[in-house]
Each structure stands twice: as structure tokens, then as C-alpha cells.
Design a protein around this motif. Structure first.
Motif, mmCIF file in Angstrom:
data_model
loop_
_atom_site.group_PDB
_atom_site.id
_atom_site.type_symbol
_atom_site.label_atom_id
_atom_site.label_comp_id
_atom_site.label_asym_id
_atom_site.label_seq_id
_atom_site.Cartn_x
_atom_site.Cartn_y
_atom_site.Cartn_z
ATOM 1 N N PRO A 454 -24.588 18.871 12.141
ATOM 2 C CA PRO A 454 -23.477 18.701 11.181
ATOM 3 C C PRO A 454 -23.525 19.658 10.001
ATOM 4 N N GLU A 455 -24.711 20.067 9.588
ATOM 5 C CA GLU A 455 -24.798 20.950 8.422
ATOM 6 C C GLU A 455 -24.459 22.405 8.753
ATOM 7 N N TYR A 456 -24.284 22.721 10.044
ATOM 8 C CA TYR A 456 -23.935 24.084 10.421
ATOM 9 C C TYR A 456 -22.514 24.409 9.957
ATOM 10 N N ARG A 457 -22.348 25.606 9.421
ATOM 11 C CA ARG A 457 -21.031 26.092 9.014
ATOM 12 C C ARG A 457 -20.845 27.492 9.568
ATOM 13 N N GLY A 458 -19.789 27.683 10.348
ATOM 14 C CA GLY A 458 -19.520 29.006 10.868
ATOM 15 C C GLY A 458 -18.907 28.976 12.246
ATOM 16 N N ALA A 459 -18.928 30.136 12.894
ATOM 17 C CA ALA A 459 -18.401 30.288 14.251
ATOM 18 C C ALA A 459 -19.550 30.616 15.187
ATOM 19 N N PHE A 460 -19.432 30.198 16.433
ATOM 20 C CA PHE A 460 -20.495 30.441 17.412
ATOM 21 C C PHE A 460 -19.877 30.745 18.766
ATOM 22 N N VAL A 461 -20.676 31.368 19.630
ATOM 23 C CA VAL A 461 -20.243 31.679 20.997
ATOM 24 C C VAL A 461 -21.298 31.158 21.960
ATOM 25 N N VAL A 462 -20.868 30.476 23.010
ATOM 26 C CA VAL A 462 -21.764 29.931 24.019
ATOM 27 C C VAL A 462 -21.353 30.456 25.385
ATOM 28 N N ASP A 463 -22.295 31.009 26.120
ATOM 29 C CA ASP A 463 -22.040 31.418 27.504
ATOM 30 C C ASP A 463 -22.239 30.198 28.400
ATOM 31 N N VAL A 464 -21.154 29.710 28.971
ATOM 32 C CA VAL A 464 -21.173 28.487 29.768
ATOM 33 C C VAL A 464 -21.159 28.847 31.249
ATOM 34 N N PRO A 465 -22.247 28.565 31.981
ATOM 35 C CA PRO A 465 -22.247 28.822 33.426
ATOM 36 C C PRO A 465 -21.328 27.838 34.144
ATOM 37 N N LEU A 466 -20.446 28.368 34.951
ATOM 38 C CA LEU A 466 -19.475 27.525 35.652
ATOM 39 C C LEU A 466 -19.989 27.181 37.044
ATOM 40 N N SER A 467 -19.875 25.932 37.399
ATOM 41 C CA SER A 467 -20.249 25.472 38.737
ATOM 42 C C SER A 467 -19.432 24.242 39.038
ATOM 43 N N VAL A 468 -18.847 24.223 40.193
ATOM 44 C CA VAL A 468 -17.952 23.127 40.557
ATOM 45 C C VAL A 468 -18.513 22.391 41.758
ATOM 46 N N GLU A 469 -18.684 21.099 41.626
ATOM 47 C CA GLU A 469 -19.083 20.269 42.759
ATOM 48 C C GLU A 469 -18.374 18.921 42.641
ATOM 49 N N GLU A 470 -18.160 18.306 43.765
ATOM 50 C CA GLU A 470 -17.526 16.990 43.772
ATOM 51 C C GLU A 470 -18.630 15.940 43.855
ATOM 52 N N THR A 471 -18.955 15.351 42.744
ATOM 53 C CA THR A 471 -20.026 14.362 42.722
ATOM 54 C C THR A 471 -19.565 13.068 43.383
ATOM 55 N N PRO A 472 -20.517 12.273 43.872
ATOM 56 C CA PRO A 472 -20.129 10.964 44.424
ATOM 57 C C PRO A 472 -19.365 10.107 43.425
ATOM 58 N N TYR A 473 -19.705 10.227 42.140
ATOM 59 C CA TYR A 473 -18.988 9.434 41.137
ATOM 60 C C TYR A 473 -17.531 9.862 41.029
ATOM 61 N N VAL A 474 -17.268 11.168 41.131
ATOM 62 C CA VAL A 474 -15.885 11.638 41.111
ATOM 63 C C VAL A 474 -15.129 11.108 42.324
ATOM 64 N N ARG A 475 -15.782 11.119 43.490
ATOM 65 C CA ARG A 475 -15.121 10.655 44.717
ATOM 66 C C ARG A 475 -14.912 9.143 44.731
ATOM 67 N N LEU A 476 -15.930 8.394 44.329
ATOM 68 C CA LEU A 476 -15.921 6.938 44.509
ATOM 69 C C LEU A 476 -15.435 6.173 43.288
ATOM 70 N N GLY A 477 -15.508 6.786 42.119
ATOM 71 C CA GLY A 477 -15.051 6.103 40.910
ATOM 72 C C GLY A 477 -16.050 5.061 40.418
ATOM 73 N N ASP A 478 -15.553 4.060 39.737
ATOM 74 C CA ASP A 478 -16.400 3.044 39.104
ATOM 75 C C ASP A 478 -16.824 1.960 40.095
ATOM 76 N N TRP A 479 -17.532 2.382 41.124
ATOM 77 C CA TRP A 479 -17.959 1.410 42.138
ATOM 78 C C TRP A 479 -19.086 0.522 41.619
ATOM 79 N N VAL A 480 -19.890 1.023 40.698
ATOM 80 C CA VAL A 480 -20.995 0.211 40.183
ATOM 81 C C VAL A 480 -20.482 -0.979 39.363
ATOM 82 N N PRO A 481 -19.584 -0.788 38.380
ATOM 83 C CA PRO A 481 -19.050 -1.958 37.671
ATOM 84 C C PRO A 481 -18.322 -2.932 38.594
ATOM 85 N N ALA A 482 -17.607 -2.389 39.590
ATOM 86 C CA ALA A 482 -16.898 -3.274 40.522
ATOM 87 C C ALA A 482 -17.878 -4.120 41.319
#
Length: 506
Positions: A454-482
Motif C-alpha cells: 500500500p505504501e508504494y507510489r508510482g507506475a510499474f510494469v509486470v511481464d505476465v506469462p500467458l498460459s491457457v488451460e481448462e481446469t476441472p473447476y472451470v469445467r465442473l463448476g461449484d461441485w464441491v459446495p453442491a
């Protein structure tokens, strides 16, 4: 006949027997809150519920078990969310009274299962107790009750060997595992439990913990498909909409020559409506042209009709090309539920004087050839929104936040920690840029890429590695609460049927 002094002594002893365990329960709840940011004693979540379960098991009556559960819950939430209480004004005692009820169902079920333990009941407890806990967590995560803040599983946000469970069942599976391990450990040390029950509980706790760790260790790293340079601007609290825009523009100018793909401003960074302020619109276009990247700003201002929405605007040198309006508003902070009835609260607290309007649905921005999923502040607590963006095929999610109201509190680190969980759940890297707070970025495995306090003041740049996968949670949704809800209801129905059967036999 007992003397007066003997009677007083007996009364004092009764008070001590009653209130000692209750205050101890409050202490156990408060200690469990230390597993979360900013203290981050994550390891405590693996056995921090054991003292509470032992206190409940020895309560003697369901009524006393309920009281001990209330005190433990009040201690937990009062400590975890202590930064909210000063803003509740005269209503903070009522808030504490209500949040103390959250653990009561769990405590009552725990008392019913642990007061007389057999090997069979031990097995039932290992399944039912985490189910009840998760079912209650899911219910209290309703957006109008404050969202999914303080879920037990979120305490593990930086423990990568077990964080992989979130890809399978979301934060809910982490919570389920933690409570099951705590229940097993409690059974292992419960004084009234038999040897077989103790062995079953201890063995289950060790096995579950080992499986949780192994699931993360054997999970392969994702295939990196590219890198997106995300820049953020964190000016801190700047009073006045004119000065706030000017400060953001100055810091954005410092990014020229650093080749960002996108520049992100935090929530409420633009307190003026660009449609009504052509000068502001021109400045935002010019900034996008000078830095050579699209701007994601956040407009929080009344439109010509007087309505206010918190909206992400994607700015290019040619103007606005896309927008996203915040769907889930923080209760009381951005709107007052049932305002015709409860609107008077605004005069006694920091509640919103005017309700913000809500958006219609999720959006996907096309930025530098990448698909970006925008979210705004409070929305970062909800797993389903990130899952919805993943299903839309986004490459990265970007959240615009601001915690100026809770400046300098635990809220900053707690909100930033959500991004690690959401990244693992969705299988997408996640970036959070705060106007005032902790800005952070994580890869798709929850690995920390950046952390600006929070005490940081300014601008920053982050190199974000991109990777796409379909996790079981994305496919199945909230099966654990159900599933947890089904187990809890089934256990309740079975208990009710047994009681009715015993009553008929009598």
C-alpha cells in the motif's frame, strides 16, 4: 444447609465453568484468523480448529455448544475483519452479534458427532463436518452478505503444493480438506474416543494432508504461450477528481518507452464523466497515444441522467472502444440493500449515499492481440466470475481495485491474496491494480510475479506469462459446495429419521 458464602462460591464456580470455555472459544477463533493475511500463519489452518472442536465436544449440552460456537465465530470474524468495525458506527455490536451465528450450525453438528465417538461415528464426522463447513461458507458467500471473504481455504493462497486443489474444486475443496484434517486430528486426541476411533481420525488426517501436498507436487507446469506486459498505476489516495486524474496521467507518462501492452488504473481513478468532460476525454486519448498502449481506466461519476456506475473503460488514441460495468456491488459500501427501509443507515455510518447501478454481464476486451477479462475490486472475491471469464477464453484477468476506505489495514493483503486463488481456479494469470492498496500479479499456478504494498507510489510494469488451460473447476463448476450441501442435508435427514424412530419405539 449451605451458608451464604458457600452459595456465592458455588455461583462463582458455575460462572467460571460457563464463561471460561466460552472466552477460550473466542480466543481459538481469533487465533485461526491469524492464518490469513496480513499475519499469514497459514500452517495454523491445518490444526487451528482442533481446540474449538474439543471445546464443543465437551460442552455437555447442545445449548452450551451453540454458545461456544458463537463466541468462536465472533472471535474469528471480529479479528479477521476488525478493519471494518470502525466504519459501522453504532451498528458494530449488531454486526458482531450476527457474525457470531455463522459457526453455530457447524458447532452443533460437531457436538452431536463428537460427544460419543465410535469408529463409525468417526468416519461420519470426517465426512459430515467438512461438508457442513463448506455448505455454510457457500451460503454466506452470497454477494449481498459480503462475498467470499475469509473462506478457510483462502488462507493457503501462498502454499503452492496444496494450492493445486483449487484447480480441481475451487477454494471450496481447500476448505473441505482443511476441516477434514482438523476433524481427524481432533478425533485423534479426543479424551472420550476409543483407540480405533483415534487411529481412524489420525490416520485420515495424515493421509488427507499427504494427498493434498502430492496433488500439487505432481501437477505439471503449464505451457507458456506468450508474455503480456501489464503496467499499473498506483498513486495512493489523492483527494479530488481533478487532482486524481492529473496524478494518474503524470505517472502514466513515466511509462513511455517501457513498451507496455496495456496500462491499468485502479477503481474510481476517474471521478469525472468523459462524455460530459471533453477535456478529460482528450487527455486520456493523448495518454494512450504517448505511452503507445491502451489504457484501462475506471470511471466512477454521474452520467447526464444522474446515475452512477463503476465502469472499466478501454481507451485508445481514438477514444473508448469497450466498457465493462461492475456487476456485483459491495453492500453498504456501494449500495444500501432495501434502501427505502434501511436508507437512514447512511447518516450513521460510511454507507453509500447513492446506489451505484449494476452491469449486465461479463465482458472481454481485445488488447494488443490478447483477450483480457476485466473485473472491479469486490468482484475479485467471487470464484464464479473468474470461471465465467475463463469459459469465454480470456488470456488474462485484470482487476481494478481501491481500498482507500480501509487504508493501512489487513484488507489490502487479503484482497491481493485472492488473485492467487483465482488464477489457479481459472487456469489464467491474474493481475490486480489498486488505486490505493496492494497491487499484485500471479501466474496460472499462483506463483507471485509482483507485489506492490500500500505504501508504494508510482507506475510499474509486470511481464505476465500467458498460459491457457481448462481446469476441472472451470469445467465442473461449484461441485464441491453442491456435494457438501447434499451430504449435510442427507446427514440431517438421517438424524431426524433416527430420532423419530426412537420416539416411536418409546
Amino acid at each position: 444447609m449451605p451458608t451464604a458464602s458457600a452459595t456465592v462460591t458455588a455461583e462463582r464456580a458455575g460462572v467460571a465453568r460457563r464463561w471460561g470455555p466460552r472466552l477460550l472459544a473466542a480466543l481459538t477463533g481469533a487465533c485461526l484468523a491469524l492464518a490469513f493475511p496480513a499475519v499469514n500463519a497459514w500452517w495454523w489452518a491445518w490444526f487451528g480448529l482442533v481446540p474449538f472442536l474439543l471445546l464443543v465436544a465437551g460442552a455437555g449440552t447442545f445449548r452450551e455448544a451453540g454458545w461456544r460456537s458463537w463466541w468462536a465465530s465472533a472471535g474469528f470474524f471480529g479479528t479477521l475483519h476488525h478493519w471494518v468495525l470502525p466504519f459501522l458506527g453504532v451498528f458494530w455490536p449488531l454486526a458482531v452479534l450476527v457474525i457470531g451465528l455463522v459457526w453455530v450450525p457447524f458447532g452443533l453438528v460437531a457436538y452431536g458427532l463428537l460427544r460419543r465417538v465410535s469408529p463409525v461415528r468417526a468416519g461420519v464426522a470426517l465426512l459430515v463436518l467438512p461438508s457442513v463447513w463448506v455448505a455454510v461458507e457457500a451460503l454466506r458467500s452470497w454477494q449481498h452478505l459480503g462475498g467470499a471473504w475469509g473462506l478457510l481455504g483462502s488462507s493457503q493462497w501462498q502454499v503452492r503444493p496444496v494450492l493445486g486443489l483449487a484447480a480441481l474444486g475451487g477454494v471450496w475443496l481447500l476448505s473441505f480438506t482443511l476441516v477434514a484434517v482438523n476433524a481427524g486430528l481432533a478425533l485423534a486426541v479426543l479424551p472420550d474416543a476409543g483407540r480405533r476411533a483415534r487411529l481412524a481420525g489420525g490416520g485420515a488426517a495424515v493421509a488427507l494432508a499427504a494427498l493434498a501436498v502430492c496433488s500439487g507436487l505432481v501437477r505439471p507446469e503449464p505451457v507458456v504461450t506468450g508474455v503480456m506486459r501489464v503496467a499499473g498505476v498506483q498513486p495512493g489516495p489523492v483527494p479530488g477528481p481533478e487532482r486524481r486524474v492529473a496524478t494518474h496521467l503524470r505517472l502514466t507518462g513515466e511509462l513511455a518507452g517501457r513498451d507496455p501492452d496495456v496500462v491499468v488504473w485502479g477503481q474510481s481513478s476517474v471521478g469525472l464523466d468523459p462524455a460530459q468532460r471533453p477535456d478529460v476525454d482528450r487527455l486520456l486519448r493523448r495518454a494512450a497515444a504517448e505511452v503507445g498502449a491502451d489504457l484501462l481506466v475506471n470511471v466512477d461519476a454521474a452520467d447526464p441522467s444522474g446515475r452512477i456506475a463503476k465502469a472499466a473503460y478501454q481507451y485508445t488514441p481514438d477514444g473508448v472502444v469497450d466498457t465493462y460495468v461492475k456487476q456485483r456491488l459491495a453492500p453498504f459500501g456501494e449500495y444500501i440493500p432495501l434502501r427505502p427501509v434501511l436508507g437512514w443507515i447512511a447518516g450513521h455510518t460510511e454507507a453509500a449515499e447513492k446506489d451505484r447501478i449494476t452491469g449486465a454481464g461479463l465482458a472481454v476486451f481485445e488488447v494488443a492481440g490478447r483477450r483480457v477479462g476485466p473485473l472491479i475490486s469486490y468482484e475479485s472475491t467471487f470464484p464464479d466470475l473468474r470461471r465465467g471469464l475463463a469459459r469465454k477464453g480470456v488470456d488474462v484477468t485484470i482487476t481494478q481495485g481501491s481500498l482507500t476506505t480501509f487504508h493501512g489495514s489487513w484488507a489490502h493483503a487479503q484482497q491481493a491474496s485472492f488473485e492467487a486463488l483465482r488464477a489457479v481456479e481459472s487456469g489464467r494469470p491474474a493481475v490486480l491494480v489498486e488505486l490505493d492498496g496492494t497491487s499484485a500479479a500471479f501466474d496460472a499456478r499462483g506463483g507471485r510475479l509482483a507485489w506492490f504494498p500500500p505504501e508504494y507510489r508510482g507506475a510499474f510494469v509486470v511481464d505476465v506469462p500467458l498460459s491457457v488451460e481448462e481446469t476441472p473447476y472451470v469445467r465442473l463448476g461449484d461441485w464441491v459446495p453442491a456435494l457438501a450441501g447434499g451430504i449435510a442435508l442427507g446427514a440431517g435427514a438421517a438424524a431426524a429419521a433416527r430420532r423419530m424412530s426412537r420416539s416411536r419405539n418409546r
